[in-house]
Scaffold this motif. Sequence first.
Motif, PDB file in Angstrom:
ATOM      1  N   ALA A   1     -20.330 -14.724 -65.807  1.00  0.00           N
ATOM      2  CA  ALA A   1     -19.498 -15.673 -66.549  1.00  0.00           C
ATOM      3  C   ALA A   1     -19.658 -15.488 -68.050  1.00  0.00           C
ATOM      4  CB  ALA A   1     -19.862 -17.101 -66.142  1.00  0.00           C
ATOM      5  N   THR A   2     -20.847 -15.096 -68.466  1.00  0.00           N
ATOM      6  CA  THR A   2     -21.135 -14.800 -69.873  1.00  0.00           C
ATOM      7  C   THR A   2     -21.878 -13.481 -69.949  1.00  0.00           C
ATOM      8  OG1 THR A   2     -23.240 -16.003 -69.796  1.00  0.00           O
ATOM      9  CG2 THR A   2     -21.287 -17.245 -70.472  1.00  0.00           C
ATOM     10  N   SER A   3     -21.983 -12.895 -71.134  1.00  0.00           N
ATOM     11  CA  SER A   3     -22.683 -11.623 -71.303  1.00  0.00           C
ATOM     12  C   SER A   3     -24.127 -11.739 -70.825  1.00  0.00           C
ATOM     13  CB  SER A   3     -22.671 -11.191 -72.769  1.00  0.00           C
ATOM     14  OG  SER A   3     -21.356 -10.904 -73.188  1.00  0.00           O
ATOM     15  N   ILE A   4     -24.577 -10.688 -70.138  1.00  0.00           N
ATOM     16  CA  ILE A   4     -25.952 -10.654 -69.638  1.00  0.00           C
ATOM     17  C   ILE A   4     -26.601  -9.359 -70.094  1.00  0.00           C
ATOM     18  CG2 ILE A   4     -27.357 -10.360 -67.546  1.00  0.00           C
ATOM     19  CD1 ILE A   4     -25.642 -12.428 -66.209  1.00  0.00           C
ATOM     20  N   ALA A   5     -27.790  -9.466 -70.669  1.00  0.00           N
ATOM     21  CA  ALA A   5     -28.549  -8.293 -71.100  1.00  0.00           C
ATOM     22  C   ALA A   5     -29.764  -8.110 -70.202  1.00  0.00           C
ATOM     23  CB  ALA A   5     -28.987  -8.444 -72.552  1.00  0.00           C
ATOM     24  N   LEU A   6     -29.961  -6.897 -69.731  1.00  0.00           N
ATOM     25  CA  LEU A   6     -31.187  -6.530 -69.029  1.00  0.00           C
ATOM     26  C   LEU A   6     -32.035  -5.729 -70.012  1.00  0.00           C
ATOM     27  CD1 LEU A   6     -29.751  -5.340 -65.586  1.00  0.00           C
ATOM     28  CD2 LEU A   6     -30.319  -7.670 -66.331  1.00  0.00           C
ATOM     29  N   VAL A   7     -33.234  -6.189 -70.246  1.00  0.00           N
ATOM     30  CA  VAL A   7     -34.128  -5.565 -71.220  1.00  0.00           C
ATOM     31  C   VAL A   7     -35.415  -5.163 -70.514  1.00  0.00           C
ATOM     32  CG1 VAL A   7     -35.347  -5.868 -73.412  1.00  0.00           C
ATOM     33  CG2 VAL A   7     -33.152  -7.009 -73.040  1.00  0.00           C
ATOM     34  N   TRP A   8     -35.870  -3.946 -70.775  1.00  0.00           N
ATOM     35  CA  TRP A   8     -37.092  -3.454 -70.144  1.00  0.00           C
ATOM     36  C   TRP A   8     -38.128  -3.113 -71.214  1.00  0.00           C
ATOM     37  CZ3 TRP A   8     -32.434  -0.600 -69.159  1.00  0.00           C
ATOM     38  CH2 TRP A   8     -31.701  -1.105 -68.081  1.00  0.00           C
ATOM     39  N   PRO A   9     -39.012  -4.031 -71.540  1.00  0.00           N
ATOM     40  CA  PRO A   9     -40.050  -3.729 -72.530  1.00  0.00           C
ATOM     41  C   PRO A   9     -40.929  -2.557 -72.108  1.00  0.00           C
ATOM     42  CG  PRO A   9     -39.891  -6.099 -72.162  1.00  0.00           C
ATOM     43  CD  PRO A   9     -39.056  -5.442 -71.111  1.00  0.00           C
ATOM     44  N   THR A  10     -41.142  -2.403 -70.801  1.00  0.00           N
ATOM     45  CA  THR A  10     -42.013  -1.331 -70.314  1.00  0.00           C
ATOM     46  C   THR A  10     -41.329  -0.554 -69.191  1.00  0.00           C
ATOM     47  OG1 THR A  10     -43.077  -2.667 -68.594  1.00  0.00           O
ATOM     48  CG2 THR A  10     -44.043  -2.748 -70.817  1.00  0.00           C
ATOM     49  N   PHE A  11     -41.857   0.647 -68.931  1.00  0.00           N
ATOM     50  CA  PHE A  11     -41.380   1.432 -67.795  1.00  0.00           C
ATOM     51  C   PHE A  11     -41.658   0.683 -66.496  1.00  0.00           C
ATOM     52  CE2 PHE A  11     -42.575   4.870 -70.891  1.00  0.00           C
ATOM     53  CZ  PHE A  11     -41.280   5.257 -71.190  1.00  0.00           C
ATOM     54  N   THR A  12     -42.785  -0.007 -66.441  1.00  0.00           N
ATOM     55  CA  THR A  12     -43.124  -0.777 -65.244  1.00  0.00           C
ATOM     56  C   THR A  12     -42.107  -1.877 -64.998  1.00  0.00           C
ATOM     57  OG1 THR A  12     -45.487  -0.323 -65.541  1.00  0.00           O
ATOM     58  CG2 THR A  12     -44.903  -2.185 -64.132  1.00  0.00           C
ATOM     59  N   ASP A  13     -41.672  -2.531 -66.072  1.00  0.00           N
ATOM     60  CA  ASP A  13     -40.637  -3.563 -65.921  1.00  0.00           C
ATOM     61  C   ASP A  13     -39.367  -2.979 -65.305  1.00  0.00           C
ATOM     62  OD1 ASP A  13     -42.186  -5.595 -67.072  1.00  0.00           O
ATOM     63  OD2 ASP A  13     -41.559  -5.049 -69.096  1.00  0.00           O
ATOM     64  N   ALA A  14     -38.958  -1.823 -65.788  1.00  0.00           N
ATOM     65  CA  ALA A  14     -37.752  -1.180 -65.258  1.00  0.00           C
ATOM     66  C   ALA A  14     -37.940  -0.807 -63.791  1.00  0.00           C
ATOM     67  CB  ALA A  14     -37.404   0.052 -66.084  1.00  0.00           C
ATOM     68  N   SER A  15     -39.094  -0.231 -63.487  1.00  0.00           N
ATOM     69  CA  SER A  15     -39.379   0.180 -62.117  1.00  0.00           C
ATOM     70  C   SER A  15     -39.390  -1.007 -61.167  1.00  0.00           C
ATOM     71  CB  SER A  15     -40.733   0.907 -62.069  1.00  0.00           C
ATOM     72  OG  SER A  15     -41.119   1.169 -60.745  1.00  0.00           O
ATOM     73  N   ASN A  16     -40.056  -2.074 -61.564  1.00  0.00           N
ATOM     74  CA  ASN A  16     -40.123  -3.264 -60.706  1.00  0.00           C
ATOM     75  C   ASN A  16     -38.746  -3.894 -60.510  1.00  0.00           C
ATOM     76  OD1 ASN A  16     -42.868  -2.936 -60.469  1.00  0.00           O
ATOM     77  ND2 ASN A  16     -43.398  -4.510 -61.963  1.00  0.00           N
TER      78      ASN A  16
END
Length: 497
Positions: A438-453
């Motif tokens: 419904a509104t803009s959504i940002a996915l942010v990955w501070p770490t590689f682990t965050d992205a992997s999880n």
Amino acid sequence: MPNPKTRFRYRMAIAVTLVSLGMRANPAFAQEQNVVIQWNNAALQGVRDSKIGPPMVARALFIVQNCIYDAWAAYDPTAVGTIYGGSLRRPASEQTLANKNEAISFGAYRAVVDLFPGDKTSVFDPLMAALGYNINDNSTDTTTPDGMGNVTCNAILSIRHNDGSNQLGNMTSSGVPYADYTGFVAANPATVVPLGPGYDYSSLQPNFWQPLTYFNGTTTVTQPCVGAQWGNVTPFALTSGSQYRSFIARFGPALYGSNAYQQQAQELINISARLNDREKMIAEYWANGPHTELPPGHWDLFGQYISARDNHSVDDDAKMFFALTAAIHDAGIVAWDAKRYSDSVRPVTAIPFLFHGQTIQSWGGPYMGTVSMDGGNWIPYQPSTFPTPPFPSYISGHSTFSAAGAIILSDWTGSDTFGASVTFAPGSSVIEPGLTPATSIALVWPTFTDASNQAGISRRYGGIHFKADDLTGRAVGKKIGNQAWLKAQSYFNGKAH
């Protein structure tokens, strides 16, 4: 003469993909792409244009980077190749960027044409022409960079044509590339999605995978089990495809009649009933279905982000992408060995089996939100044209690929810090276009682990995997990444062989 329009479309496709992944969010990263990145992009286009499955993609990308690495290593003062060791090393006077670029390009070209022949004239030949190289140069003179690239890549391809993948289709009477030769037969007959309350559940074997029949946007298809033979494929660092089989078996899969079997299904129903826009976009972003770079290629694009962020040289990228794709190749072997060994049921079968005849609350389909339904009508949050991948559930390939990739990138950079992001505009959903988010959504990955999880849990949001599939994949993926990193370092420091 290459068609300029074809080359423009190819380059625009690459640019759009990188933007969609958030790879160009920082203008400071803009720089001329080195030849390793250019060939990586070409290979990823080959993946998008092909119809091969995730472990096949992981293997293909590793072969390309292996050919790049071995051609490059001959022009490095320390590194050794995977086939000839240091025996082809050229003298210091020849260890120039121009020679490295040429050797890399001939090696990469031979590999991508072998793996993705359909893109030869549209993608690979134009790239060679743009770089100023002759595609008909078949020199085997290893005192020249063109000969070096040809010889090292041909040696790798010769081995890989007999690595248990059946790339050439010569292990089966059908002649179909990558066809299963192990005789796998699904325990359950194919079904449509959803199974529905009227399905004959009395004949269903609830622990085992069930192929699906659905309209893929072009025609009606019935799934084969893609990659049933993949545990037999020659790995990079593993002792065998079954090396981690006993470890994986400690955590699943849950069997019918157990509390764990019931709980894992109920958990996915609850997730589906509560799906919000952010979770939907996480599920879609990481889905990597047909006509994308698939999960292995997704981590190559993350590697490209690191290359730009950290101002990599050709030397850096020859090594980093070699290690990254090697780990992800091994991850595919382990995950698909587990899938074949367990032959475990997907949520799309298990949930209707358990809850048919009962009223549940769950996502009801595009634009319907959460609805009351008969449990036999449960569906995952996926496009109807690709409702669930064509192989067993345990363990998650996404989780295994991603955990292995995250380990390599953190080891290479010396830090878990990542910093990439992607933003979705309102209404940009593939499954619910115009409505979600419904509104803009940002996915942010501070770490590689965050992205992997996030890659791992995305498959639970999407109704594709159970919790144990995800968490076990993450755990074994880390082990695979560490093992591959150690072996890659032995090539980098000249101690292999």
